[in-house]
Design a protein around this motif. Structure first.
Motif, short mmCIF file in Angstrom:
data_model
loop_
_atom_site.label_atom_id
_atom_site.label_comp_id
_atom_site.label_asym_id
_atom_site.label_seq_id
_atom_site.Cartn_x
_atom_site.Cartn_y
_atom_site.Cartn_z
N ALA A 122 2.25 9.61 33.46
CA ALA A 122 3.00 8.43 33.05
C ALA A 122 3.25 8.48 31.55
O ALA A 122 2.31 8.61 30.76
N ILE A 123 4.51 8.37 31.13
CA ILE A 123 4.90 8.41 29.72
C ILE A 123 5.10 6.99 29.21
O ILE A 123 5.93 6.25 29.73
N LYS A 124 4.34 6.61 28.20
CA LYS A 124 4.39 5.26 27.67
C LYS A 124 5.68 5.00 26.89
O LYS A 124 6.24 5.89 26.26
N CYS A 125 6.13 3.74 26.91
CA CYS A 125 7.35 3.35 26.20
C CYS A 125 7.15 3.20 24.70
O CYS A 125 8.13 3.21 23.95
N ASN A 126 5.93 3.00 24.28
CA ASN A 126 5.66 2.66 22.88
C ASN A 126 6.04 3.81 21.94
O ASN A 126 5.38 4.86 21.92
N SER A 127 7.08 3.60 21.13
CA SER A 127 7.55 4.66 20.23
C SER A 127 6.59 4.90 19.07
O SER A 127 6.66 5.94 18.41
N GLN A 128 5.68 3.97 18.81
CA GLN A 128 4.73 4.14 17.71
C GLN A 128 3.63 5.14 18.04
O GLN A 128 2.89 5.56 17.15
N LEU A 129 3.53 5.55 19.29
CA LEU A 129 2.49 6.49 19.69
C LEU A 129 2.80 7.91 19.23
O LEU A 129 1.90 8.74 19.17
N GLY A 130 4.05 8.20 18.90
CA GLY A 130 4.41 9.58 18.58
C GLY A 130 4.29 10.46 19.80
O GLY A 130 4.47 10.02 20.93
N TRP A 131 3.96 11.73 19.59
CA TRP A 131 3.80 12.65 20.71
C TRP A 131 2.50 12.35 21.46
O TRP A 131 1.43 12.27 20.86
N GLN A 132 2.60 12.14 22.78
CA GLN A 132 1.46 11.85 23.63
C GLN A 132 1.09 13.10 24.43
O GLN A 132 1.96 13.73 25.03
N LEU A 133 -0.19 13.46 24.43
CA LEU A 133 -0.68 14.54 25.29
C LEU A 133 -1.09 13.93 26.62
O LEU A 133 -1.99 13.08 26.68
N LEU A 134 -0.45 14.35 27.70
CA LEU A 134 -0.71 13.82 29.03
C LEU A 134 -1.29 14.93 29.90
O LEU A 134 -0.82 16.08 29.86
N GLU A 135 -2.30 14.59 30.69
CA GLU A 135 -2.96 15.61 31.50
C GLU A 135 -3.52 14.99 32.77
O GLU A 135 -4.03 13.87 32.76
N VAL A 136 -3.43 15.72 33.88
CA VAL A 136 -4.03 15.29 35.13
C VAL A 136 -4.49 16.53 35.89
O VAL A 136 -3.84 17.57 35.85
N TRP A 137 -5.66 16.41 36.54
CA TRP A 137 -6.17 17.49 37.38
C TRP A 137 -5.77 17.20 38.82
O TRP A 137 -5.90 16.08 39.30
N VAL A 138 -5.28 18.23 39.51
CA VAL A 138 -4.71 18.07 40.84
C VAL A 138 -5.60 18.76 41.86
O VAL A 138 -5.88 19.96 41.74
N THR A 139 -6.04 18.00 42.85
CA THR A 139 -6.74 18.55 44.00
C THR A 139 -5.87 18.33 45.22
O THR A 139 -5.49 17.20 45.52
N MET A 140 -5.53 19.37 45.93
CA MET A 140 -4.66 19.22 47.09
C MET A 140 -5.41 18.56 48.24
O MET A 140 -6.58 18.85 48.49
#
Length: 203
Positions: A120-138
């Motif tokens: 999920a990418i946040k709308c807040n422009s003050q955050l700058g570049w956001q590092l997003l990560e999720v681990w996937v288990t099938m």
């Protein structure tokens, strides 16, 4: 994992994850999504998603901003780390305040449950570049011994009318699925925990 073997830090997206060179052309983009050079995270290019609206016969129509890549092939006996850098930039000088989620990056297959993970990418422009990560288990519904096709789709949501979304350095990397309890938090695996609450379907 060392420097050899099939799990040696391989990004299943290859060069397409950085949107650089000819690999950036492998993305299927809608009219409001494009490979851009104005705001990369690293390198010279990134994916730009810019939602817009227009009036058609006095009815407001939303133009979608979606980009999709695939297929990549994933296996039930592995875990996968999906990671991306993203940011929101205001496009109206005095636009209405925005909050919540403005875009999603989704890992999806033809089977059910079809959505395996989402960033999920946040709308807040003050955050700058956001590092997003999720681990996937099938899920257990996917039989072992078979490689399954999956697509990665980045989409702006209806909340992003006042911002432009940029995505860069997108990766999907396989890891061994055995004895991983000590390595990462299971609450962030797949669609459990906070990722369920933070996910907003494109609309």
């Amino acid at each position: 994992f060392g420097s050899e073997g099939e799990l040696c830090v391989q990004n299943l997206l290859g060069g397409a994850g950085s949107f650089e060179g000819a690999a950036g052309l492998d993305w299927d983009t809608s009219a409001r999504a494009s490979i851009a050079t104005d705001l990369p995270h690293i390198g010279s290019k990134s994916l730009r998603l810019q939602l817009s609206r227009r009036l058609v016969f006095q009815v407001e129509e939303q133009l979608r901003a979606t980009a999709s890549f695939g297929p990549v092939f994933i296996r039930p006996n592995l875990r996968y780390r999906m990671r991306a850098w993203a940011r929101a930039v205001e496009t109206r000088e005095h636009g209405d305040p925005v909050g919540g989620t403005c875009a999603n990056v989704v890992l999806q297959t033809p089977l059910r449950p079809s959505i395996l993970a989402a960033l999920a990418i946040k709308c807040n422009s003050q955050l700058g570049w956001q590092l997003l990560e999720v681990w996937v288990t099938m899920p257990s519904s996917y039989p072992d011994g078979v490689s399954w096709p999956a697509n990665i789709t980045a989409s702006a949501t209806s909340a992003s009318a006042n911002v432009t979304i940029y995505v860069d350095d997108l990766s999907l990397v396989p890891f061994p699925a055995t004895d991983v309890t000590a390595l990462f938090d299971h609450s962030n695996s797949g669609l459990r925990g906070e990722y369920v609450q933070g996910f907003v379907f494109p609309g």
